[in-house]
Scaffold this motif. Structure first.
Motif, PDB file in Angstrom:
ATOM      1  N   GLY A 272      46.836  38.672  39.450  1.00  0.00           N
ATOM      2  CA  GLY A 272      46.948  37.276  39.867  1.00  0.00           C
ATOM      3  C   GLY A 272      45.650  36.748  40.446  1.00  0.00           C
ATOM      4  N   ASP A 273      44.981  37.575  41.242  1.00  0.00           N
ATOM      5  CA  ASP A 273      43.708  37.179  41.836  1.00  0.00           C
ATOM      6  C   ASP A 273      42.664  36.910  40.751  1.00  0.00           C
ATOM      7  OD1 ASP A 273      41.975  36.564  43.808  1.00  0.00           O
ATOM      8  OD2 ASP A 273      41.659  38.601  44.545  1.00  0.00           O
ATOM      9  N   TRP A 274      42.647  37.786  39.743  1.00  0.00           N
ATOM     10  CA  TRP A 274      41.685  37.626  38.644  1.00  0.00           C
ATOM     11  C   TRP A 274      41.921  36.320  37.887  1.00  0.00           C
ATOM     12  CZ3 TRP A 274      42.305  37.202  33.343  1.00  0.00           C
ATOM     13  CH2 TRP A 274      41.138  37.308  32.576  1.00  0.00           C
ATOM     14  N   ILE A 275      43.197  36.015  37.602  1.00  0.00           N
ATOM     15  CA  ILE A 275      43.524  34.783  36.867  1.00  0.00           C
ATOM     16  C   ILE A 275      43.121  33.550  37.661  1.00  0.00           C
ATOM     17  CG2 ILE A 275      45.418  33.385  35.942  1.00  0.00           C
ATOM     18  CD1 ILE A 275      46.892  36.001  35.317  1.00  0.00           C
ATOM     19  N   ILE A 276      43.418  33.559  38.951  1.00  0.00           N
ATOM     20  CA  ILE A 276      43.082  32.412  39.799  1.00  0.00           C
ATOM     21  C   ILE A 276      41.575  32.200  39.857  1.00  0.00           C
ATOM     22  CG2 ILE A 276      43.134  31.563  42.176  1.00  0.00           C
ATOM     23  CD1 ILE A 276      45.883  32.925  42.440  1.00  0.00           C
TER      24      ILE A 276
ATOM     25  N   LYS B 239      36.297  28.477  35.342  1.00  0.00           N
ATOM     26  CA  LYS B 239      36.302  27.796  34.050  1.00  0.00           C
ATOM     27  C   LYS B 239      36.813  26.362  34.131  1.00  0.00           C
ATOM     28  CE  LYS B 239      36.644  32.049  31.368  1.00  0.00           C
ATOM     29  NZ  LYS B 239      37.369  32.802  30.330  1.00  0.00           N
ATOM     30  N   GLY B 240      37.333  25.985  35.290  1.00  0.00           N
ATOM     31  CA  GLY B 240      37.767  24.604  35.452  1.00  0.00           C
ATOM     32  C   GLY B 240      39.214  24.330  35.124  1.00  0.00           C
TER      33      GLY B 240
ATOM     34  N   VAL C 143      43.474  26.348  34.399  1.00  0.00           N
ATOM     35  CA  VAL C 143      44.203  27.440  33.739  1.00  0.00           C
ATOM     36  C   VAL C 143      44.185  27.298  32.218  1.00  0.00           C
ATOM     37  CG1 VAL C 143      45.722  27.928  35.694  1.00  0.00           C
ATOM     38  CG2 VAL C 143      46.379  26.169  34.042  1.00  0.00           C
ATOM     39  N   ASP C 144      44.102  26.067  31.714  1.00  0.00           N
ATOM     40  CA  ASP C 144      44.082  25.867  30.263  1.00  0.00           C
ATOM     41  C   ASP C 144      42.822  26.442  29.618  1.00  0.00           C
ATOM     42  OD1 ASP C 144      46.534  24.646  29.954  1.00  0.00           O
ATOM     43  OD2 ASP C 144      45.748  22.654  30.394  1.00  0.00           O
ATOM     44  N   LYS C 145      41.800  26.698  30.412  1.00  0.00           N
ATOM     45  CA  LYS C 145      40.539  27.223  29.878  1.00  0.00           C
ATOM     46  C   LYS C 145      40.581  28.743  29.702  1.00  0.00           C
ATOM     47  CE  LYS C 145      38.668  23.114  30.181  1.00  0.00           C
ATOM     48  NZ  LYS C 145      38.337  22.320  28.980  1.00  0.00           N
ATOM     49  N   ILE C 146      41.609  29.381  30.245  1.00  0.00           N
ATOM     50  CA  ILE C 146      41.725  30.839  30.153  1.00  0.00           C
ATOM     51  C   ILE C 146      42.452  31.214  28.865  1.00  0.00           C
ATOM     52  CG2 ILE C 146      42.544  32.933  31.288  1.00  0.00           C
ATOM     53  CD1 ILE C 146      42.655  31.389  33.894  1.00  0.00           C
ATOM     54  N   GLU C 147      41.873  32.077  28.068  1.00  0.00           N
ATOM     55  CA  GLU C 147      42.488  32.515  26.824  1.00  0.00           C
ATOM     56  C   GLU C 147      43.602  33.529  27.104  1.00  0.00           C
ATOM     57  OE1 GLU C 147      41.961  31.352  23.843  1.00  0.00           O
ATOM     58  OE2 GLU C 147      40.368  30.002  24.504  1.00  0.00           O
ATOM     59  N   SER C 148      44.716  33.382  26.401  1.00  0.00           N
ATOM     60  CA  SER C 148      45.853  34.289  26.600  1.00  0.00           C
ATOM     61  C   SER C 148      45.473  35.734  26.309  1.00  0.00           C
ATOM     62  CB  SER C 148      47.016  33.858  25.706  1.00  0.00           C
ATOM     63  OG  SER C 148      47.534  32.614  26.107  1.00  0.00           O
ATOM     64  N   ILE C 149      44.653  35.946  25.289  1.00  0.00           N
ATOM     65  CA  ILE C 149      44.265  37.310  24.939  1.00  0.00           C
ATOM     66  C   ILE C 149      43.492  37.969  26.073  1.00  0.00           C
ATOM     67  CG2 ILE C 149      42.152  36.512  23.791  1.00  0.00           C
ATOM     68  CD1 ILE C 149      44.315  39.578  22.864  1.00  0.00           C
ATOM     69  N   ASP C 150      42.692  37.179  26.794  1.00  0.00           N
ATOM     70  CA  ASP C 150      41.930  37.730  27.923  1.00  0.00           C
ATOM     71  C   ASP C 150      42.868  38.141  29.055  1.00  0.00           C
ATOM     72  OD1 ASP C 150      39.565  37.291  26.574  1.00  0.00           O
ATOM     73  OD2 ASP C 150      39.229  35.304  27.465  1.00  0.00           O
ATOM     74  N   VAL C 151      43.917  37.341  29.258  1.00  0.00           N
ATOM     75  CA  VAL C 151      44.899  37.675  30.304  1.00  0.00           C
ATOM     76  C   VAL C 151      45.609  38.975  29.950  1.00  0.00           C
ATOM     77  CG1 VAL C 151      47.006  36.938  31.475  1.00  0.00           C
ATOM     78  CG2 VAL C 151      45.233  35.258  30.933  1.00  0.00           C
ATOM     79  N   TYR C 152      46.011  39.106  28.699  1.00  0.00           N
ATOM     80  CA  TYR C 152      46.733  40.313  28.279  1.00  0.00           C
ATOM     81  C   TYR C 152      45.831  41.545  28.365  1.00  0.00           C
ATOM     82  CZ  TYR C 152      49.769  43.411  25.642  1.00  0.00           C
ATOM     83  OH  TYR C 152      50.560  44.470  25.262  1.00  0.00           O
TER      84      TYR C 152
END
Length: 430
Positions: A273-277, A283-284, A286-295
């Motif tokens: 969670g900390d990493w995602i936040i 990146k400005g 949550v929409d800028k974060i790629e789902s594949i990177d989260v997984y």
């Protein structure tokens, strides 16, 4: 009648597994227009599946009413649908519910065991699971025959015997009836029909907007008891142990069967969670974060298939536009988990997400039905899990009053889901 290969990707004209090409005709006009599949029984027989499975699959995919038990062999889908389009949908049915996952042959039989749908391949001997998140899976599970009176009597006698033991006080503790309201997940409705979608997304959206109600009155639902202490004091104490960015965002709760505890804010879930936040900040949004990177990050931490991971993801990869963002994230969320346990965790995350935003902005509760609809349409949540969730509040994930408010705000969607099922059952009885 022309035949085609059961596997459309096999072009060999001597391929041994054949079926008739779907033949349909359109009848009626206006609101009464419908499509009759003339040879569905023959096609279903070639696939060794009941015709009801095939017609229901079409209904779920098209969002249309169907009949699943016609006495005159007239298999009907409401609306006008081209035969070639239906043939494409049939390919999807074959891939998901007919072909062996190992050898890709269609020589499989369907059977249900321990709440799982299994394909038993007669060609290679492999047994493979059918994805339970698919809407047709819920329908198939409900076709399992109900237990007869004799079975119930035998179970009751067995329970009494265990309860009474040998009469000297050393008896075996009684076990809750799996058809009752104990901890078993079965809803006791096996054999009943499952509803299909009664209207379009736009129609439901309009109903959500017009049907939003004041949340001041508490919904009459049962409290569910859990072993995790979710009192306000306990939650506050755990929040103080989390990093500042996560205190209001995640509010993680421990699970009895999860080997990773709270960890004082340093568990793998906290790290995810900390990493995602932090990524969202850099990146400005949550929409800028790629789902594949989260997984990939979840996999790096070893929690990519943990149900509790969904609690973190729901609260960290979405913002106020969650209903519109869910379709983009659906593929990644499915990769995390497919079981009923994962679905319950997903709902728990939604409760927290809606509840905490609703504290500062009560109007945000109006988003609940839209969020659930998005999850339902993308096969993240099944009818059975949603119906059970809607019947009683729980303090497992949030304060009990918030849990009640979230369910109250979901009434528009839950009512739509119930009406869709009722309408479908009435159609089948005609």
């Amino acid at each position: 009648m022309a035949t085609v290969n059961i596997r459309s990707d096999v072009k060999d004209p001597f391929y041994r597994y054949k079926m008739e090409r779907l033949q349909s005709k359109i009848e009626g006009k206006g609101n009464g227009i419908k499509t009759v599949i003339v040879n569905l029984s023959s096609v279903a027989q070639s696939l060794a599946r009941p015709g009801a499975f095939v017609i229901k699959y079409f209904g779920f995919e098209l969002g249309a009413q169907t009949n699943s038990n016609p006495s005159d062999d007239r298999w009907i889908i409401n609306g006008a649908h081209d035969a070639s389009k239906l043939q494409d949908y049939l390919d999807g049915f074959i891939n998901k519910f007919v072909l062996c996952k190992k050898c890709k042959n269609p020589e499989t039989e369907v059977f249900i065991k321990d709440g799982r749908i299994l394909l038993d391949c007669k060609a290679c001997g492999a047994r493979s699971d059918v994805d339970l998140r698919l809407k047709l899976s819920g329908f198939i599970l409900k076709q399992e025959p109900k237990k007869g009176k004799k079975d119930k009597a035998e179970k009751k006698a067995a329970r009494e015997a265990r309860k009474n033991g040998n009469g000297n006080g050393n008896s075996t503790p009684d076990i809750k009836d799996t058809n009752g309201n104990g901890s078993n997940d079965s809803d006791g409705s096996n054999g009943e029909d499952l509803g299909v979608e009664a209207g379009s997304d736009d129609e439901l959206t309009r109903r959500i907007k017009t049907g939003a109600q004041e949340l001041g009155d508490e919904v009459e639902v049962k409290d569910d008891e859990w072993t995790v202490d979710m009192s306000a004091e306990a939650i506050k104490a755990r929040q103080q142990q989390l990093p500042d960015d996560l205190k209001q965002k995640l509010v993680l709760g421990g699970d009895d069967d999860d080997e990773d505890g709270e960890g004082g804010g340093n568990s793998k879930y906290d790290l995810l969670g900390d990493w995602i936040i932090n990524e969202a900040k850099e990146k400005g949004g949550v929409d800028k974060i790629e789902s594949i990177d989260v997984y990939v990050k979840a996999k790096e931490l070893g929690v990519e298939n943990k149900h509790r991971t969904l609690l973190v993801l729901v609260q960290s990869i979405f913002d106020d536009d969650i209903a519109k963002q869910i379709p983009k994230r659906a593929g990644m969320l499915k990769q995390v988990g497919v079981s009923e346990k994962h679905q319950k965790a997903l709902l728990g995350g939604i409760e927290r997400f809606i509840g905490f935003r609703g504290k500062d902005n009560p109007e945000f509760y109006n988003e609940t039905s839209k969020v659930l609809l998005a999850c339902y349409n993308d096969d993240l949540l099944s009818e059975e899990v949603l119906e059970k969730w809607g019947t009683k509040a729980s303090r497992k994930y949030v304060d009990i009053q918030i849990s009640k408010k979230v369910r109250k705000s979901a009434e528009v969607f839950l009512k739509w889901l119930e009406e869709a099922e009722s309408d479908d059952e009435e159609d089948d009885d005609e």
